[in-house]
Design an enzyme around this catalytic site. Structure first.
Site, PDB file in Angstrom:
ATOM      1  N   GLY A 184      23.190  23.701  40.550  1.00  8.04           N
ATOM      2  CA  GLY A 184      24.233  24.014  41.539  1.00  8.04           C
ATOM      3  C   GLY A 184      23.721  23.641  42.918  1.00  8.04           C
ATOM      4  O   GLY A 184      22.834  22.787  43.077  1.00  8.04           O
ATOM      5  N   ARG A 185      24.300  24.306  43.939  1.00  9.21           N
ATOM      6  CA  ARG A 185      23.949  23.959  45.325  1.00  9.21           C
ATOM      7  C   ARG A 185      22.461  24.102  45.602  1.00  9.21           C
ATOM      8  O   ARG A 185      21.840  23.238  46.230  1.00  9.21           O
ATOM      9  CB  ARG A 185      24.728  24.870  46.289  1.00  9.21           C
ATOM     10  CG  ARG A 185      26.190  24.519  46.382  1.00  9.21           C
ATOM     11  CD  ARG A 185      26.934  25.626  47.107  1.00  9.21           C
ATOM     12  NE  ARG A 185      27.117  26.754  46.225  1.00  9.21           N
ATOM     13  CZ  ARG A 185      28.280  27.335  45.958  1.00  9.21           C
ATOM     14  NH1 ARG A 185      29.362  26.912  46.544  1.00  9.21           N
ATOM     15  NH2 ARG A 185      28.373  28.350  45.117  1.00  9.21           N
ATOM     16  N   ILE A 186      21.858  25.202  45.114  1.00  5.72           N
ATOM     17  CA  ILE A 186      20.436  25.438  45.427  1.00  5.72           C
ATOM     18  C   ILE A 186      19.561  24.456  44.645  1.00  5.72           C
ATOM     19  O   ILE A 186      18.607  23.893  45.194  1.00  5.72           O
ATOM     20  CB  ILE A 186      20.052  26.913  45.137  1.00  5.72           C
ATOM     21  CG1 ILE A 186      20.870  27.841  46.047  1.00  5.72           C
ATOM     22  CG2 ILE A 186      18.552  27.136  45.358  1.00  5.72           C
ATOM     23  CD1 ILE A 186      20.755  29.324  45.717  1.00  5.72           C
ATOM     24  N   ARG A 230      24.754  22.927  32.684  1.00  2.00           N
ATOM     25  CA  ARG A 230      25.891  22.975  31.755  1.00  2.00           C
ATOM     26  C   ARG A 230      26.676  21.669  31.824  1.00  2.00           C
ATOM     27  O   ARG A 230      27.103  21.130  30.837  1.00  2.00           O
ATOM     28  CB  ARG A 230      26.819  24.140  32.122  1.00  2.00           C
ATOM     29  CG  ARG A 230      26.486  25.416  31.367  1.00  2.00           C
ATOM     30  CD  ARG A 230      27.364  26.519  31.829  1.00  2.00           C
ATOM     31  NE  ARG A 230      27.375  26.602  33.298  1.00  2.00           N
ATOM     32  CZ  ARG A 230      27.983  27.536  33.993  1.00  2.00           C
ATOM     33  NH1 ARG A 230      28.646  28.472  33.381  1.00  2.00           N
ATOM     34  NH2 ARG A 230      27.923  27.555  35.312  1.00  2.00           N
ATOM     35  N   ILE A 281      13.442  31.485  40.602  1.00  2.00           N
ATOM     36  CA  ILE A 281      14.069  32.108  41.785  1.00  2.00           C
ATOM     37  C   ILE A 281      15.521  32.469  41.472  1.00  2.00           C
ATOM     38  O   ILE A 281      16.298  32.731  42.382  1.00  2.00           O
ATOM     39  CB  ILE A 281      14.018  31.187  43.037  1.00  2.00           C
ATOM     40  CG1 ILE A 281      14.693  29.832  42.773  1.00  2.00           C
ATOM     41  CG2 ILE A 281      12.608  31.019  43.549  1.00  2.00           C
ATOM     42  CD1 ILE A 281      15.029  29.065  44.036  1.00  2.00           C
ATOM     43  N   ALA A 282      15.870  32.454  40.166  1.00  4.44           N
ATOM     44  CA  ALA A 282      17.279  32.645  39.795  1.00  4.44           C
ATOM     45  C   ALA A 282      17.606  34.129  39.647  1.00  4.44           C
ATOM     46  O   ALA A 282      18.097  34.762  40.592  1.00  4.44           O
ATOM     47  CB  ALA A 282      17.566  31.879  38.525  1.00  4.44           C
ATOM     48  N   ARG A 283      17.309  34.682  38.516  1.00  3.75           N
ATOM     49  CA  ARG A 283      17.549  36.095  38.248  1.00  3.75           C
ATOM     50  C   ARG A 283      16.576  36.550  37.185  1.00  3.75           C
ATOM     51  O   ARG A 283      16.192  35.770  36.299  1.00  3.75           O
ATOM     52  CB  ARG A 283      18.970  36.325  37.700  1.00  3.75           C
ATOM     53  CG  ARG A 283      20.047  36.470  38.758  1.00  3.75           C
ATOM     54  CD  ARG A 283      19.895  37.776  39.554  1.00  3.75           C
ATOM     55  NE  ARG A 283      20.932  37.959  40.542  1.00  3.75           N
ATOM     56  CZ  ARG A 283      20.894  37.505  41.801  1.00  3.75           C
ATOM     57  NH1 ARG A 283      19.851  36.831  42.234  1.00  3.75           N
ATOM     58  NH2 ARG A 283      21.896  37.752  42.641  1.00  3.75           N
ATOM     59  N   GLU A 334      13.898  44.475  37.607  1.00  2.52           N
ATOM     60  CA  GLU A 334      13.310  44.689  38.923  1.00  2.52           C
ATOM     61  C   GLU A 334      13.970  45.890  39.619  1.00  2.52           C
ATOM     62  O   GLU A 334      15.125  46.180  39.344  1.00  2.52           O
ATOM     63  CB  GLU A 334      13.444  43.414  39.786  1.00  2.52           C
ATOM     64  CG  GLU A 334      14.869  43.006  40.097  1.00  2.52           C
ATOM     65  CD  GLU A 334      14.955  41.662  40.838  1.00  2.52           C
ATOM     66  OE1 GLU A 334      14.348  40.680  40.416  1.00  2.52           O
ATOM     67  OE2 GLU A 334      15.667  41.648  41.869  1.00  2.52           O
ATOM     68  N   HIS A 365      11.773  39.315  45.272  1.00  8.07           N
ATOM     69  CA  HIS A 365      13.171  38.877  45.416  1.00  8.07           C
ATOM     70  C   HIS A 365      13.521  38.625  46.899  1.00  8.07           C
ATOM     71  O   HIS A 365      14.423  39.264  47.454  1.00  8.07           O
ATOM     72  CB  HIS A 365      14.126  39.911  44.796  1.00  8.07           C
ATOM     73  CG  HIS A 365      15.472  39.330  44.442  1.00  8.07           C
ATOM     74  ND1 HIS A 365      16.224  39.765  43.378  1.00  8.07           N
ATOM     75  CD2 HIS A 365      16.206  38.352  45.024  1.00  8.07           C
ATOM     76  CE1 HIS A 365      17.362  39.087  43.322  1.00  8.07           C
ATOM     77  NE2 HIS A 365      17.373  38.223  44.325  1.00  8.07           N
ATOM     78  N   ILE A 366      12.787  37.681  47.502  1.00 10.58           N
ATOM     79  CA  ILE A 366      12.966  37.427  48.942  1.00 10.58           C
ATOM     80  C   ILE A 366      13.367  35.985  49.237  1.00 10.58           C
ATOM     81  O   ILE A 366      13.268  35.547  50.382  1.00 10.58           O
ATOM     82  CB  ILE A 366      11.681  37.774  49.732  1.00 10.58           C
ATOM     83  CG1 ILE A 366      10.455  37.008  49.176  1.00 10.58           C
ATOM     84  CG2 ILE A 366      11.431  39.264  49.739  1.00 10.58           C
ATOM     85  CD1 ILE A 366       9.226  37.057  50.065  1.00 10.58           C
TER      86      ILE A 366
HETATM   87  C1  DGY Z   1      21.415  36.113  45.953  1.00  9.23           C
HETATM   88  O1  DGY Z   1      22.053  35.833  46.966  1.00  9.23           O
HETATM   89  O2  DGY Z   1      21.908  36.064  44.825  1.00  9.23           O
HETATM   90  C2  DGY Z   1      20.004  36.523  46.149  1.00  9.23           C
HETATM   91  O3  DGY Z   1      19.319  36.566  44.949  1.00  9.23           O
HETATM   92  C3  DGY Z   1      19.959  37.874  46.848  1.00  9.23           C
HETATM   93  O4  DGY Z   1      20.395  38.862  45.958  1.00  9.23           O
END
Ligand code: DGY
Length: 325
Positions: A155-157, A178, A237-239, A268, A286-287
């Site tokens: 996606g964008r990121i 996907r 860095i996703a979830r 978390e 998560h920063i």
């Molecule tokens: C988001 O924007 O999804 C970051 O993980 C902050 O929760």
């Protein structure tokens, strides 16, 4: 009468002040943890909620005929929202896309660098007073420039990370998603689509940027890690929940892959205890989107979504299309 707005967690005072002109604001600036009962009660008494990624909005919280009309998440990820359940009872859901893309990509790249070049591990060594002399192989890591960057979730990121890798570091960029990107976007990112197996087997540095859902739960587990190069690094860095953290801790301990960088964790703020025991992992709380400017932009967009919804019936970045109740 002003609509009643609940701000679930602390946010910038300036945003609260501007919201207070249009709404009767109840704000949890003290950051008192919500019990499930208190959260349900709070939602039941408000017309709008400004939430963060840890505040659930689902059928149980909402009930059958909620007073709530809109929940604006101060996050691009929205796995704390059950959007179909919200739609079913007429609650608009919004998130904060775009405003955090570049900042989050910067952090993803920082984590790739820190993981490949063993920055946290070597810093801990120095602080502990172990550094006695220079050695040719001291904390020898993996090359970043010129290596193969794999991106799962484009996606964008993901695209912003691809541009950094290809244009800034001369990396070969491959991705799995996907859906395949259109040719123009692929060319802009200098990225090539591959199947997941090729991504796992070929990446020198694999970064995860896909949204969390039941389908992406443990997208990276023991069998996926087993397909990666022993010299590879993995960044999430996703979830939390996209990686099987227990399996990753075992793989890191056994040096099945070289190292990992994690900004998000299953369950978390708890972190799997075995991850805390291995040295070849960089752990951050998560920063990825946390710069002052970006967090302010996220809070402002969440606030603007609510203001726009009440002034003209349309949220700015809706996740569902709802008529005003
Ligand atoms: C988001 O924007 O999804 C970051 O993980 C902050 O929760």
């Amino acid at each position: 009468m002003k609509p009643k707005l609940l701000v679930a967690r602390p946010i910038f005072q300036s945003v609260i002040e501007s919201l207070s002109k249009k709404f009767e604001v109840t704000s949890n600036q003290a950051d008192t943890p919500w019990t499930p009962e208190a959260w349900q009660q709070a939602i039941a008494h408000h017309d709008a909620a400004l939430t963060t990624g840890s505040d659930p909005i689902n059928a149980n919280v909402l009930g059958a005929q909620p007073r709530l009309k809109i929940a604006a998440n101060m996050a691009v990820g929205f796995n704390n929202f059950d959007v179909p359940a919200m739609t079913a009872v007429g609650v608009t859901a919004t998130n904060t896309p775009d405003v955090l893309t570049e900042t989050t990509a910067d952090f993803g790249f920082a984590l790739i660098m820190a993981t490949a070049r063993r920055m946290a591990e070597s810093e801990h060594y120095l602080r502990a007073g172990h550094w006695k002399q220079w050695r040719y192989d001291m904390f020898a890591g993996a090359e970043v420039h010129g290596s193969t960057l794999g991106i799962l979730g484009m996606g964008r990121i993901g695209q912003a990370i691809a541009r950094r890798g290809a244009l800034g570091f001369g990396m070969k960029v491959i991705y799995h998603n996907r859906s395949k990107l259109d040719a123009t976007t692929e060319a802009e990112c200098k990225a090539s689509y591959v199947d997941k197996e090729t991504l796992l087997k070929t990446s020198d540095h694999l970064v995860l940027v896909l949204p969390y859902s039941a389908a992406s739960h443990h997208a990276i587990g023991a069998s996926e890690i087993a397909q990666m190069k022993p010299t590879a690094t993995l960044v999430n860095i996703a979830r939390g929940g996209i990686v099987d953290d227990a399996a990753l801790a075992v793989a890191l301990k056994n040096k099945q892959i070289a190292a990992a960088g994690l900004d998000v964790f299953e369950g978390e703020p708890s972190v799997h205890p075995d991850l805390l025991k291995v040295s070849n992992v960089v752990l951050t709380p998560h920063i990825a989107s946390s710069t002052v400017k970006t967090r302010l932009a996220m809070a402002q967009l969440a606030a603007d979504n609510i203001a726009s919804f009440f002034s003209n019936g349309k949220a700015l970045t809706p996740l569902n299309q709802m008529a005003v109740k």
